[in-house]
Design a protein around this motif. Sequence first.
Motif, PDB file in Angstrom:
ATOM      1  N   UNK A  81       0.841  -1.205   0.000  1.00  0.00           N
ATOM      2  CA  UNK A  81       0.000   0.000   0.000  1.00  0.00           C
ATOM      3  C   UNK A  81       0.878   1.258   0.000  1.00  0.00           C
ATOM      4  N   UNK A  82       1.955   1.228   0.773  1.00  0.00           N
ATOM      5  CA  UNK A  82       2.846   2.405   0.821  1.00  0.00           C
ATOM      6  C   UNK A  82       3.476   2.646  -0.558  1.00  0.00           C
ATOM      7  N   UNK A  83       3.856   1.567  -1.227  1.00  0.00           N
ATOM      8  CA  UNK A  83       4.473   1.709  -2.563  1.00  0.00           C
ATOM      9  C   UNK A  83       3.490   2.416  -3.504  1.00  0.00           C
ATOM     10  N   UNK A  84       2.234   2.052  -3.424  1.00  0.00           N
ATOM     11  CA  UNK A  84       1.225   2.705  -4.282  1.00  0.00           C
ATOM     12  C   UNK A  84       1.097   4.186  -3.924  1.00  0.00           C
ATOM     13  N   UNK A  85       1.112   4.493  -2.621  1.00  0.00           N
ATOM     14  CA  UNK A  85       0.958   5.882  -2.173  1.00  0.00           C
ATOM     15  C   UNK A  85       2.108   6.778  -2.614  1.00  0.00           C
ATOM     16  N   UNK A  86       3.297   6.217  -2.687  1.00  0.00           N
ATOM     17  CA  UNK A  86       4.460   7.052  -3.029  1.00  0.00           C
ATOM     18  C   UNK A  86       4.289   7.709  -4.385  1.00  0.00           C
ATOM     19  N   UNK A  87       3.531   7.061  -5.276  1.00  0.00           N
ATOM     20  CA  UNK A  87       3.362   7.601  -6.627  1.00  0.00           C
ATOM     21  C   UNK A  87       2.794   9.013  -6.623  1.00  0.00           C
TER      22      UNK A  87
END
Length: 622
Positions: A81-87
């Motif tokens: 989920x964090x990886x998606x948010x970084x975008x």
Amino acid sequence: MPKRDDLLVEQLWNEAIINYGIKQTRQLLSNECHPTVLKLDIDCRQRHLSNLISIHSRYVHWMEFNEIRLEAEIVVSQLSRIIEDINEETNAQIKKCKSDYRNSISTPNDDDDNNVGSLYIRLCERLLLEITNLEFRRMFPGMHAKMIEWMHEPGSEDKFQPKIVDLIGTIKQDLKDLWSNSHFEVPIKIGVVGYTSVGKSTLVNRFLNVGSLAGDGVAPMSIDKSTYFPLQYDRKEPLIDPDNQNRKTAVTFIDIQGRDRDRSSGDSQTDADRYLYELCKADCDIYVIVFDDELCDEQQKWIDGIEQKLNRKCILVRSKVDEYYLSKFKTLSGVFYALSTPEQRQQFEPNILQQIRLNNAVKNRLVYLVAPDYEPSTSDAQLLLKHNQFDFSRLFDDLSRLAFTARNSRIHSLAQRAVARVINICFRRDYVLNVLKYKIAAGIGSIIPFADQYPRYLSRESIRDVFGIDKDLCQYLSQYQLEISEYKLQTSSFRDCVKVKEEQNHGKSNAKTVGKSLGTAVVAGVTTASDDIVRAFPSAANAMNGAGRVTIVGATLGVGIVISAAVCAWSAHSCGQHIFSYIQRICDDLIQVMDPLIVAIILQLEERVGNNNVSSSEDNTS
Ligand SMILES: Nc1nc2c(ncn2[C@@H]2O[C@H](COP(=O)(O)OP(=O)(O)OP(=O)(O)O)[C@@H](O)[C@H]2O)c(=O)[nH]1
Ligand SMILES: [Mg+2]
């Protein structure tokens, strides 16, 4: 219960922080960093845990509840989920991602900087341990059951149950079952090793035939260090022998952590030995050494270590050849590769390839040239790699051929580890013998020269009795005609059961010679000489038994002799030490003896399968 050693815990923790690359993560969290770099770091950690979860699920079904795996799954989903948010890339968003990342991989409610990554490390270590246990249980169920039974026996001398004959019987049965179950796959393990960032994970992904980098089951790749412990990847398709399409073998590629160039001790032998230790732990059947520059002294030591110490096959691969290729092309032709004509490419290719082979030649060895990059950074490299795979196909074919010769060595290695594990856990116990009575006898016996050696002699005999080293065992082992190098045995317990090979030039005998010339052999000679004195009375010793044999020594001595308390105490203490050390040495010897025994059992099974095949084909023809 042993006391907790805080200093040791701290040292282990510091070591783990370095090994798991947590320092780099801490820096990313506390300093300004590019979102892509942060994303890569999170992605690596997520992939590490996913990898462990997927290996774990080979042995424990998804539906079965397992606390540690569940915890790891939660962390993996948080990281995704964090990886998606970084975008989204706004400053506030990045700050929040950093904080979430930190919380996901650290023990809850702990703001201490020193604890960043504590949860991640704990999960990795626990999963790795569980995987080792599960693999052992699945492959050797009999050995596992015996280990559990012996581990839970009451800890006293009279009840000491582990017997060598049972150990041998159990491993033999497990191996037999393994052979008779034709559906039981034992994947061959191929490890990819080398310095950090030479392209090991990239090559592993090519071996696995990975198409999209987005999915699961992809080894993490990055410009910075991205593999921190051996990651295992089962290849979906088996390897097919290019010489015989009917021969297929399951294979697992092990992406082994790189040797950090900036963690050198200054001594290439020490560094090589440390890395070899890691390679040995990864336990592979074939090792592929990847390098992206000239082979150095330390790498040469890895090759020697893998082949001579680990006794495994070793393949050399020169990676990233595109870099040299393109710069040489520019020099020779005067144009960039992407702007050149097909004629120019054809004209210069043979010359460039010849030069690369020459630059990377290693005496008496084949070096495979590869450039497995997934995301070439220039248009030149993109074009080159689109049409040129260099030696990759040949490397893959040769690896497939080699894999077929490794099945028996894989089973041997697994069985040897299983046996060593049971010996270490169940036989190396401090209650094998009631040490106290031997200590007392040695204390009393110390008043006469060499008399304190007698209880030691008796204790050694008793240890052998307890383990079940007797005539029957010896007879049983003799039928296998096992051969062991002299320097490998530390006691005489198994000398009558195996053929001891003398090795003149081995290091130990050299050390002995050197020792003798320096006069140190006198010290070593004391034990040998006194052993011989005791051996002079074997019949008397055999006539007595147990404690009686021990205490009689003390009882018949003493009249008219002044007893020195210090000498007695020292003697008793040293007798206790001797007993513990003897248990250790006998266990070491047992591990050494089991090694060729396992080989002999495997060969027997192999022969039997061969005979069965022959007789069944004869049946068919008749
Ligand atoms: N030019 C070029 N770069 C490559 C090639 N293969 C890998 N790389 C790059 O090398 C870097 C390191 O690749 P990895 O596969 O992560 O290296 P590694 O050896 O697994 O690194 P660690 O696991 O961290 O030790 C990445 O940036 C890759 O893109 C190649 O064939 N050519
Ligand atoms: Mg890697």
